[in-house]
Design a protein around this motif. Sequence first.
Motif, PDB file in Angstrom:
ATOM      1  N   ALA A  17       0.825  -1.206   0.000  1.00  0.00           N
ATOM      2  CA  ALA A  17       0.000   0.000   0.000  1.00  0.00           C
ATOM      3  C   ALA A  17       0.859   1.256   0.000  1.00  0.00           C
ATOM      4  CB  ALA A  17      -0.934  -0.001   1.210  1.00  0.00           C
ATOM      5  N   GLY A  18       1.950   1.219   0.754  1.00  0.00           N
ATOM      6  CA  GLY A  18       2.841   2.369   0.801  1.00  0.00           C
ATOM      7  C   GLY A  18       3.499   2.644  -0.535  1.00  0.00           C
ATOM      8  N   ALA A  19       3.867   1.573  -1.215  1.00  0.00           N
ATOM      9  CA  ALA A  19       4.503   1.733  -2.525  1.00  0.00           C
ATOM     10  C   ALA A  19       3.510   2.303  -3.536  1.00  0.00           C
ATOM     11  CB  ALA A  19       5.041   0.390  -3.006  1.00  0.00           C
ATOM     12  N   ILE A  20       2.291   1.775  -3.554  1.00  0.00           N
ATOM     13  CA  ILE A  20       1.278   2.265  -4.490  1.00  0.00           C
ATOM     14  C   ILE A  20       0.936   3.725  -4.200  1.00  0.00           C
ATOM     15  CG2 ILE A  20      -1.142   2.031  -5.176  1.00  0.00           C
ATOM     16  CD1 ILE A  20      -0.819  -0.981  -4.942  1.00  0.00           C
ATOM     17  N   GLU A  21       0.782   4.047  -2.935  1.00  0.00           N
ATOM     18  CA  GLU A  21       0.475   5.425  -2.552  1.00  0.00           C
ATOM     19  C   GLU A  21       1.572   6.384  -3.005  1.00  0.00           C
ATOM     20  OE1 GLU A  21      -0.284   8.115   1.485  1.00  0.00           O
ATOM     21  OE2 GLU A  21      -0.231   5.921   1.606  1.00  0.00           O
ATOM     22  N   ALA A  22       2.825   5.957  -2.835  1.00  0.00           N
ATOM     23  CA  ALA A  22       3.949   6.817  -3.224  1.00  0.00           C
ATOM     24  C   ALA A  22       3.967   7.056  -4.727  1.00  0.00           C
ATOM     25  CB  ALA A  22       5.265   6.179  -2.762  1.00  0.00           C
ATOM     26  N   VAL A  23       3.687   6.013  -5.519  1.00  0.00           N
ATOM     27  CA  VAL A  23       3.664   6.179  -6.972  1.00  0.00           C
ATOM     28  C   VAL A  23       2.513   7.098  -7.382  1.00  0.00           C
ATOM     29  CG1 VAL A  23       3.363   5.023  -9.182  1.00  0.00           C
ATOM     30  CG2 VAL A  23       4.778   3.953  -7.416  1.00  0.00           C
ATOM     31  N   ARG A  24       1.335   6.873  -6.821  1.00  0.00           N
ATOM     32  CA  ARG A  24       0.182   7.688  -7.196  1.00  0.00           C
ATOM     33  C   ARG A  24       0.404   9.161  -6.838  1.00  0.00           C
ATOM     34  NH1 ARG A  24      -3.013   4.563  -9.640  1.00  0.00           N
ATOM     35  NH2 ARG A  24      -3.874   2.614  -8.827  1.00  0.00           N
ATOM     36  N   ARG A  25       1.108   9.391  -5.730  1.00  0.00           N
ATOM     37  CA  ARG A  25       1.352  10.765  -5.311  1.00  0.00           C
ATOM     38  C   ARG A  25       2.316  11.471  -6.266  1.00  0.00           C
ATOM     39  NH1 ARG A  25       2.342   9.570  -0.500  1.00  0.00           N
ATOM     40  NH2 ARG A  25       4.609   9.380  -0.616  1.00  0.00           N
ATOM     41  N   MET A  26       3.369  10.771  -6.687  1.00  0.00           N
ATOM     42  CA  MET A  26       4.382  11.412  -7.523  1.00  0.00           C
ATOM     43  C   MET A  26       4.061  11.333  -9.015  1.00  0.00           C
ATOM     44  SD  MET A  26       8.539  10.930  -7.439  1.00  0.00           S
ATOM     45  CE  MET A  26       8.623  11.728  -5.838  1.00  0.00           C
ATOM     46  N   PHE A  27       3.455  10.214  -9.443  1.00  0.00           N
ATOM     47  CA  PHE A  27       3.164  10.010 -10.865  1.00  0.00           C
ATOM     48  C   PHE A  27       1.711   9.563 -11.027  1.00  0.00           C
ATOM     49  CE2 PHE A  27       7.716   8.989 -10.294  1.00  0.00           C
ATOM     50  CZ  PHE A  27       8.268  10.004 -11.082  1.00  0.00           C
ATOM     51  N   PRO A  28       0.765  10.470 -10.838  1.00  0.00           N
ATOM     52  CA  PRO A  28      -0.657  10.083 -10.850  1.00  0.00           C
ATOM     53  C   PRO A  28      -1.167   9.630 -12.204  1.00  0.00           C
ATOM     54  CG  PRO A  28      -0.426  12.478 -10.743  1.00  0.00           C
ATOM     55  CD  PRO A  28       0.945  11.914 -10.550  1.00  0.00           C
ATOM     56  N   ASP A  29      -0.391   9.858 -13.253  1.00  0.00           N
ATOM     57  CA  ASP A  29      -0.865   9.542 -14.605  1.00  0.00           C
ATOM     58  C   ASP A  29      -0.552   8.120 -15.041  1.00  0.00           C
ATOM     59  OD1 ASP A  29       1.860  10.433 -14.497  1.00  0.00           O
ATOM     60  OD2 ASP A  29       1.893  10.467 -16.689  1.00  0.00           O
ATOM     61  N   VAL A  30       0.260   7.360 -14.288  1.00  0.00           N
ATOM     62  CA  VAL A  30       0.692   6.052 -14.775  1.00  0.00           C
ATOM     63  C   VAL A  30      -0.138   4.925 -14.163  1.00  0.00           C
ATOM     64  CG1 VAL A  30       3.055   6.877 -15.122  1.00  0.00           C
ATOM     65  CG2 VAL A  30       2.466   5.695 -12.990  1.00  0.00           C
ATOM     66  N   LEU A  31      -0.258   3.835 -14.933  1.00  0.00           N
ATOM     67  CA  LEU A  31      -0.845   2.612 -14.401  1.00  0.00           C
ATOM     68  C   LEU A  31       0.137   1.955 -13.451  1.00  0.00           C
ATOM     69  CD1 LEU A  31      -2.426   1.065 -17.619  1.00  0.00           C
ATOM     70  CD2 LEU A  31      -3.646   2.158 -15.725  1.00  0.00           C
ATOM     71  N   ILE A  32      -0.397   1.262 -12.458  1.00  0.00           N
ATOM     72  CA  ILE A  32       0.461   0.609 -11.467  1.00  0.00           C
ATOM     73  C   ILE A  32       0.216  -0.883 -11.498  1.00  0.00           C
ATOM     74  CG2 ILE A  32       1.073   0.411  -9.035  1.00  0.00           C
ATOM     75  CD1 ILE A  32       0.166   3.296  -8.661  1.00  0.00           C
ATOM     76  N   GLN A  33       1.274  -1.617 -11.765  1.00  0.00           N
ATOM     77  CA  GLN A  33       1.230  -3.074 -11.734  1.00  0.00           C
ATOM     78  C   GLN A  33       1.998  -3.544 -10.505  1.00  0.00           C
ATOM     79  OE1 GLN A  33       3.123  -5.269 -14.973  1.00  0.00           O
ATOM     80  NE2 GLN A  33       1.511  -6.787 -14.860  1.00  0.00           N
ATOM     81  N   VAL A  34       1.499  -4.582  -9.879  1.00  0.00           N
ATOM     82  CA  VAL A  34       2.147  -5.133  -8.693  1.00  0.00           C
ATOM     83  C   VAL A  34       2.441  -6.608  -8.923  1.00  0.00           C
ATOM     84  CG1 VAL A  34       1.940  -5.618  -6.219  1.00  0.00           C
ATOM     85  CG2 VAL A  34       1.011  -3.479  -7.152  1.00  0.00           C
ATOM     86  N   GLU A  35       3.653  -7.006  -8.576  1.00  0.00           N
ATOM     87  CA  GLU A  35       4.061  -8.409  -8.687  1.00  0.00           C
ATOM     88  C   GLU A  35       3.596  -9.168  -7.455  1.00  0.00           C
ATOM     89  OE1 GLU A  35       8.174 -10.278 -10.069  1.00  0.00           O
ATOM     90  OE2 GLU A  35       8.285  -9.483  -8.035  1.00  0.00           O
ATOM     91  N   ALA A  36       3.004 -10.341  -7.679  1.00  0.00           N
ATOM     92  CA  ALA A  36       2.541 -11.177  -6.575  1.00  0.00           C
ATOM     93  C   ALA A  36       2.983 -12.611  -6.814  1.00  0.00           C
ATOM     94  CB  ALA A  36       1.028 -11.103  -6.448  1.00  0.00           C
ATOM     95  N   ASP A  37       3.539 -13.226  -5.763  1.00  0.00           N
ATOM     96  CA  ASP A  37       3.967 -14.623  -5.845  1.00  0.00           C
ATOM     97  C   ASP A  37       2.926 -15.576  -5.274  1.00  0.00           C
ATOM     98  OD1 ASP A  37       6.447 -13.791  -6.875  1.00  0.00           O
ATOM     99  OD2 ASP A  37       7.271 -13.542  -4.861  1.00  0.00           O
TER     100      ASP A  37
END
Length: 303
Positions: free
Chosen positions: A193-213
């Motif tokens: 959640a912290g990583a996604i929040e940080a990306v959305r705050r700095m780069f709100p225009d990009v899609l966010i993909q998350v790796e899950a094992d």
Amino acid sequence: MNSPSLIEPGLDPRWVADIVTRALDEDLGPTPGRDVTTQATVPPSGTGTAHLVARADGVVAGLVVVEEVTRQVAERFGLAPVAVTFTAQDGDAVTRGRVLAALTGPVQVILTAERTLLNLASRASGVATATRAWARELDGTGAQVLDTRKTTPGLRALEKYAVRAGGGTNKRMGLYDVAMVKDNHVVAAGSVAGAIEAVRRMFPDVLIQVEADTTDQAMEALDAGADFLLLDNMPTPVLADTVRRVREREGAPGGPAKIELEATGNLTLDRAREVAGTGVDYLSVGALTHSAPILDLALDLIG
């Protein structure tokens, strides 16, 4: 055919010109350079025709570089341009012995351009051929094959173009256009959640993909607002269960409308339909670019 049709969205002509210049500098030395064998044995006035020929069955790509290579060689040596007549298009399936193009003009230009145009077109055609095998295997499943960033340094644009020529789909072009949150980013940020929040705050225009094992990691990423899940190295039953659980969340009150799902890791062609059957949208295959053998092409002088 006067020139091969580009596979959409094509290649930037400026990029093509730049990569050809770099490749010729490697072969000829700094501009204008020299080909000591050809220039010693072939008079500048000598003209002839050469055929670009497939020496193996496959899918061709990169024919779009041929004219630029010959143009730059002719310009360096102050010779007349070579006329190129194409008999194949990027994306065509070809058989061994098929003539792909005829090059007519100064023999000095043709022979000096030979290795550079073959290196680029053979490499691109190898990627297109490997991709076509995956696209054919996935036909009718609803899933598409994706490339990765595991490309040859300096040739990413050409190799990703070749993936499109082979029937595949490009994922992100680089680190700049899509955010990919991996385990190290989670460690650095303290949580998914912290990583996604940080990306959305700095780069709100990009899609966010998350790796899950694991399925739990996928659900955590979904709860945190990921747009796209990369399901890595999951056994088929686990992958199928994860896809089912994600799809159940789609459209539910408070849930996402649509989450794109990508399977990756330990994928082989003989498992392609099995993995696609889990309901993922994509299979990403680094081998399309990092391990595809070239398609053997030749340039044969005929007169």
